[in-house]
Every structure is written in structure tokens, then in C-alpha cells.
Design an enzyme around this catalytic site. Structure first.
Site, PDB file in Angstrom:
ATOM      1  N   LYS A   1      11.654  -5.332  -1.743  1.00 44.39           N
ATOM      2  CA  LYS A   1      11.939  -4.488  -2.989  1.00 44.39           C
ATOM      3  C   LYS A   1      12.435  -4.593  -4.311  1.00 44.39           C
ATOM      4  CE  LYS A   1      12.611  -0.485  -0.877  1.00 44.39           C
ATOM      5  NZ  LYS A   1      12.599   1.233   0.288  1.00 44.39           N
TER       6      LYS A   1
ATOM      7  N   ASP B   1      17.272  -0.621   8.118  1.00 50.00           N
ATOM      8  CA  ASP B   1      18.451  -1.859   7.757  1.00 50.00           C
ATOM      9  C   ASP B   1      17.642  -2.452   6.528  1.00 50.00           C
ATOM     10  OD1 ASP B   1      20.412  -3.160   7.787  1.00 50.00           O
ATOM     11  OD2 ASP B   1      20.211  -4.538   9.161  1.00 50.00           O
TER      12      ASP B   1
ATOM     13  N   PRO C   1       0.511  -1.280   0.030  1.00 45.20           N
ATOM     14  CA  PRO C   1      -0.143   0.191   0.060  1.00 45.20           C
ATOM     15  C   PRO C   1       1.057   1.783  -0.177  1.00 45.20           C
ATOM     16  CG  PRO C   1      -0.376  -0.623   2.388  1.00 45.20           C
ATOM     17  CD  PRO C   1       0.964  -2.120   1.355  1.00 45.20           C
ATOM     18  N   GLY C   2      -0.038   2.194  -0.217  1.00 42.22           N
ATOM     19  CA  GLY C   2       0.823   3.442  -0.859  1.00 42.22           C
ATOM     20  C   GLY C   2       1.405   3.481  -2.335  1.00 42.22           C
ATOM     21  N   ILE C   3       1.666   4.794  -1.969  1.00 37.83           N
ATOM     22  CA  ILE C   3       2.514   5.970  -3.344  1.00 37.83           C
ATOM     23  C   ILE C   3       3.508   4.778  -4.551  1.00 37.83           C
ATOM     24  CG2 ILE C   3       3.120   7.811  -4.544  1.00 37.83           C
ATOM     25  CD1 ILE C   3       2.053   9.353  -2.070  1.00 37.83           C
ATOM     26  N   LYS C   4       3.139   4.953  -5.578  1.00 33.95           N
ATOM     27  CA  LYS C   4       4.260   4.093  -6.366  1.00 33.95           C
ATOM     28  C   LYS C   4       5.717   4.056  -6.060  1.00 33.95           C
ATOM     29  CE  LYS C   4       1.066   1.240  -8.864  1.00 33.95           C
ATOM     30  NZ  LYS C   4       0.545   0.254 -10.108  1.00 33.95           N
ATOM     31  N   GLY C   5       6.593   3.843  -5.792  1.00 33.39           N
ATOM     32  CA  GLY C   5       7.617   4.934  -6.537  1.00 33.39           C
ATOM     33  C   GLY C   5       8.480   5.083  -7.117  1.00 33.39           C
ATOM     34  N   MET C   6       9.337   5.956  -7.529  1.00 30.32           N
ATOM     35  CA  MET C   6      10.067   6.279  -9.352  1.00 30.32           C
ATOM     36  C   MET C   6      10.967   5.163  -8.957  1.00 30.32           C
ATOM     37  SD  MET C   6       9.186  10.237  -9.669  1.00 30.32           S
ATOM     38  CE  MET C   6      10.277  10.890  -8.001  1.00 30.32           C
TER      39      MET C   6
END
Length: 570
Positions: free
Chosen positions: A335, A370, A315-320
Site C-alpha cells: 500500500k 496488522d 483486485p477490488g475498487i480503487k482506494g481514494m
């Protein structure tokens, strides 16, 4: 001949591990001298050096074995015989679990993390549950029935420090007062049990143990020790709450330096103190982060066996730069670096990986999560939601190999899951919102004092932990503070300048204009009011310039892993 070679390879790997761990213990053993001499730059350098030993020695052993065997090592029967010979060498070995992880690393390095068969690795320990004994006793007991002040005095007298105490009688009295209510409530004299070796991190040493009561209950006992400018010692606090001690061992802090010739015994004791911490977390906290990675993988496999939900986009805004996914029932996120970045992200994959390595080696001051890094990580395809698989194949196809049964990711980071800060403040009540905004400002300030400029300070790049601490977790734009140029915005030359689409002043690559933070961070009026009240100094370039000067002058800010309310009055 083959049997002799199998034994030789097994001995070569264990000898390489012994050399690595010997250097690990040597650097760790120097922590007391660095602490007592207040050589804080050396403390940071020792942390980096110790982390580097593992990969360095894995590389040495890998090259040695490759030269010895040529291409003969690809034979399944031979490799299984090597593993069996290695198991035999570990039967009475005090660091067997770390040595197993080292074997895994060598094996994966030889095969470049490809065509890895689990039966040739120590996916599970060959000696599950065995706790090797320490060369000397791990702990020291204080149970003579003497009064509490006398026992505390004995605890302080038994420390290995060569410096004298600033005011030992004062510290004994303060600690005794702090513990008095628990002590007096006991129906028979409690026992104090302390780990013999201090734990060192940054500018502090920690005496760690517990108070055991007659009903088999216990509470942690942690005494942080600091140095005065005059070179004397004093006790700064007394931590007896499990949550407070858990924060001390948190995932956003640098690794402790504690002399541990048999880590499994130390980790078992720590788990009794803070049962909400896993073996993976505790091995990592004491600097055995590569074995922490092994334990994390074992915990992950156990979780998969006892769950049936599917991996989904986090959830949350997608990263660039990163695509992030998670298992809703699991406490970590995964990630993956995208193939292509948004146009405003002018960086490469190699630079992103270097940023994550920097965070691993730097003092994280409790404000940077970390990560653990994995290669060729295999998931069961049926556990991936269709939407997630479609997204990953769209943004990072070069990083994925998809078969009918598996999704294999070439390069993956795992990180503790948190609530994205932007989502947290949307639903926070007034008290939690105020606390969160204050935490966010403190996170930026403490990172800056540790010579880290976050770069992209948008709320979506920070998370909120279960203890309501704000932690930074997006590292692709971090830089050293000393590399930045903090400037005031020049006044407009003409009235039209303020209406122009482009700035009327030159902007260098490392230029930062703190006055702009208000514009792109503080859209919410309530957040803006709180930030102006609590952290308006962050809008002033002079604040940042002073921090830069402090860093250049060798000043290291005090960042305490416990609240101000815990600190004793001196």
C-alpha cells in the site's frame, strides 16, 4: 585507532539493544500482575509502551554514534568492519537475531534509509539456523504414565499464578473429557509438553503446549485462563485444532506478552505447533514485530527468487487515499499513499500515517489487519507490469524513484492479502453469505467496543480471511468512539425538506447518523434482509451511545479469539 573505533561502535549498538530489550522484558514481566489485578487499562498502556521502546532506543543509539563519528561513518570499509565486529559480539548471544534487526534499524536511521547497501546489513542472518538455549528449560514435560486427570492437575499446579482456582476439579474434569478421545486412541501413554511461561493478551492468559503421541505425531494444547469478578481463575476452553490455534496467533490481533529471553527457541517450538505460521508471523505475534518485519522481508526475497509473475494492481475498487498492488502468487499486498486524495477525503499524509500508527498500538480485537512499514523499499523494475507502473506514476509520483533497473518506493505498507468483502459476497452461497454478513456486523461491534469507529464502513474496506473472518483494513477515517457524536436524524420541518439536495439539519464534523447506514451499505436486498435480522441494532444511535458509555465507565468487552462453541459451560 580505527579498529578501536569499530569495536566501540559495535559495542554501542549492542548496548543500546540490550537496554531496549531489557525494558521490553520488564514490561512483559509485569503482564501477570496486570492480569491478576484485572487492570485492563494498564494492559492497553503496556502494549503501547512496549511497542515504543524499539524506535526510542534506535534513536538514542543513532544520535550517540553520529556524535561519536561525525561524517567518518560513511566509509564503506569502516562500516563493513563495524558489522564484522558486531557479528563477533553475537556469536554466543541468546537474542542474536533480534539484535541483527536492531543493527539494521540503526544503520538505516543513520542514513535516513537512503543509499542502503545490502552487504552492510543483515539481510540474511549471520547465524542462520542456530537456536540459542534458554536460561532455564523452555518447556515442562508430563510423562509419568499417570492418568490424564492427574497430568492436567499437574499442568495447572505448575502455573505461576498467585490467584486460586474457582473450581479446579471442575476444570480438570472438563479438559479431560475434551481430550478423552485422542488420549484413548493412543497406543501408548502420550506426553504433555507445556511452555513454562504463560502468554498474556488483553483479559486472558494462555497455557500453550502440545500432546505428543508415541508415533511422533502431536496436537496443540492451548488452555485459555480467565478471571472471575471475585478474582479467581478458571479455564475457559481447550483448543487442540491447528486452525483454531492459528487464529489465536492471527495477524489481526494484538501482540502477546510472553517472557522470552531467547525468542528463537520459543518461535521454533511454536512453528512445530502451528506449521502454517511463518517465522515472521510468530516473531510478530510475541511482540518482536521489528524482527518480524526483517523475517517478512527475507520471506519476500525468497518468494521472488522462486516466482516469475509481475506485480499488478490489487483486485477490488480503487482506494481514494491508498493505491494497492500485489504479486498474484504472494500472500501480501503493498500500500502506497497517493499524492492527492479525492475531494471528500479532507486529510493529510501525516494524518494517514498517524492512523496506521494508532492501529499498530491499539487492541485490534482480531478485526484490524496488522501492517509493516518500510522506507525506500526497492523492487526490480522488470517485475512491475506496465499498467501498474503507469498507475503509480500517475497517482503517487512523489513517492517513486524509477530507474532502468529498480522501482524505489519512499514509504510503503505491507498487509496480509484478503478477499475484499464486496467481492466475496457477490459469489458467496447462501450459507457463506449469512456467515459473512454476521461476521461483518460482529467486526463493527467488536471494533466499537474496543473504542474504534471505522469511519468509512463501505464493504470494500473490509476483507475476508482464509478462515472466513471479516477484517477491517482501510484506516484513513478511523477515530476513537469517544470522539464521535451519534445522533438521530431530526424529523423534516416541511414536506419539501425530504426532497432537498442538502440536509435540513446541521451536521458537525464528528456527527454520525446510524440510520443512514441502511442507505449506503445495504443496496443488495439479500444482504439488507440478513443485516436487518442479525445486526439491526447498529442502526440505532442508542446502541452506539451505550457503547460509548461503557468505554467511559472503563468497561472492556470480552472478545474471544475462538468461537462460542469452544467455551466450556461453567
Amino acid at each position: 585507532m580505527a579498529a578501536a573505533m569499530e569495536q566501540l561502535v559495535a559495542h554501542t549498538i549492542l548496548q543500546g539493544f540490550d537496554a531496549m530489550y531489557g525494558r521490553f522484558l520488564d514490561v512483559t514481566g509485569g503482564a501477570q500482575e496486570r492480569f491478576e489485578s484485572q487492570d485492563w487499562p494498564a494492559v492497553q498502556q503496556a502494549l503501547k509502551n512496549r511497542i515504543s521502546f524499539y524506535d526510542h532506543h534506535v534513536g538514542l543509539v543513532t544520535r550517540q554514534i553520529t556524535i561519536m563519528l561525525g561524517h567518518r561513518y560513511a566509509n564503506h570499509t569502516f562500516l563493513m568492519a563495524v558489522k564484522n565486529a558486531y557479528e563477533d559480539l553475537l556469536l554466543d548471544y541468546p537474542r542474536f537475531e533480534i539484535a541483527e534487526s536492531f543493527f539494521n534499524s540503526v544503520y538505516c536511521r543513520i542514513f535516513d534509509h537512503r543509499h542502503i547497501n545490502r552487504d552492510k546489513l543483515f539481510v540474511h542472518s549471520s547465524q542462520e539456523g542456530r537456536i540459542p538455549s534458554y536460561p532455564t528449560a523452555l518447556t515442562r514435560l508430563y510423562n509419568t504414565g499417570a492418568g490424564l486427570p492427574t497430568l492436567i492437575e499437574r499442568v495447572l499446579d505448575d502455573t505461576p499464578f498467585s490467584l486460586s482456582w474457582e473450581n479446579k476439579a471442575r476444570d480438570i474434569h472438563t479438559i479431560s473429557q475434551h481430550l478423552a478421545s485422542d488420549w484413548q486412541a493412543a497406543t501408548s501413554p502420550p506426553v504433555i509438553e507445556m511452555i513454562r511461561e504463560p502468554f498474556f493478551r488483553n483479559k486472558a492468559a494462555y497455557l500453550i503446549g502440545r500432546i505428543r503421541f508415541n508415533d511422533h505425531a502431536s496436537i496443540p494444547l492451548v488452555l485459555p485462563v480467565l478471571t472471575t469478578p471475585a478474582g479467581t481463575l478458571y479455564i475457559d476452553a481447550c483448543l487442540c485444532n491447528v486452525d483454531d490455534v492459528s487464529i489465536l496467533f492471527g495477524f489481526a490481533r494484538s501482540y502477546f506478552m510472553v517472557y522470552a529471553p531467547a525468542p528463537a527457541a520459543l518461535v521454533r517450538f511454536l512453528r512445530e505447533l502451528i506449521p502454517n505460521k511463518t517465522k515472521a508471523e510468530l516473531y510478530t505475534a510475541i511482540g518482536c514485530q521489528k524482527h518480524g518485519k526483517t523475517e517478512l522481508y527475507r520471506e519476500f526475497l525468497h518468494h521472488l527468487e522462486h516466482s516469475d509473475d509481475k506485480f499488478v494492481l490489487a483486485p477490488g475498487i480503487k482506494g481514494m487515499v491508498m493505491s494497492v498492488f500485489t504479486l498474484p502468487s504472494y500472500d501480501f499486498v503493498f500500500k502506497i499513499i497517493k499524492d492527492k486524495f479525492a475531494p471528500q477525503k479532507d486529510i493529510s499524509h501525516a494524518v494517514v500515517r498517524e492512523k496506521y500508527r494508532l492501529v499498530k498500538e491499539h487492541d485490534r480485537v482480531g478485526r484490524m489487519a496488522d501492517t509493516q512499514e518500510y522506507r525506500q523499499f526497492s523492487f526490480d523494475r522488470h517485475r512491475f507490469s506496465d499498467a501498474l507502473l503507469e498507475e503509480l506514476l500517475l497517482v503517487a509520483p512523489s513517492a517513486l524513484t524509477v530507474t532502468d533497473e529498480h522501482v524505489i518506493i519512499k514509504h510503503l505498507y505491507t498487509e496480509r492479502r484478503m478477499i475484499p468483502f464486496n467481492m466475496y459476497i457477490e459469489h458467496a452461497n447462501d450459507d457463506d453469505l449469512r456467515h459473512a454478513v454476521d461476521e461483518y456486523g460482529n467486526a463493527i461491534k467488536q471494533l466499537a467496543a474496543a473504542n474504534i469507529f471505522p469511519g468509512d464502513m463501505l464493504f470494500k474496506n473490509f476483507g475476508v480471511t482464509r478462515h472466513k473472518r471479516v477484517v477491517f483494513y482501510d484506516y484513513d477515517e478511523i477515530s476513537y468512539m469517544t470522539e464521535m457524536h451519534f445522533r438521530h436524524i431530526p424529523p423534516p420541518r416541511y414536506p419539501e425538506d425530504e426532497m432537498a439536495a442538502e440536509p435540513w439539519y446541521s451536521v458537525g464534523v464528528n456527527d454520525v447518523f446510524p440510520e443512514e447506514f441502511r442507505t449506503f451499505l445495504l443496496i443488495n436486498p439479500k444482504v439488507r434482509a440478513l443485516f436487518n435480522e442479525l445486526h439491526s441494532d447498529l442502526f440505532d444511535p442508542a446502541y452506539w451511545q451505550q457503547l460509548q458509555q461503557n468505554i467511559q465507565d472503563g468497561q472492556f468487552e470480552d472478545v474471544f479469539p475462538y468461537g462460542q462453541r469452544h467455551r466450556f459451560v461453567r
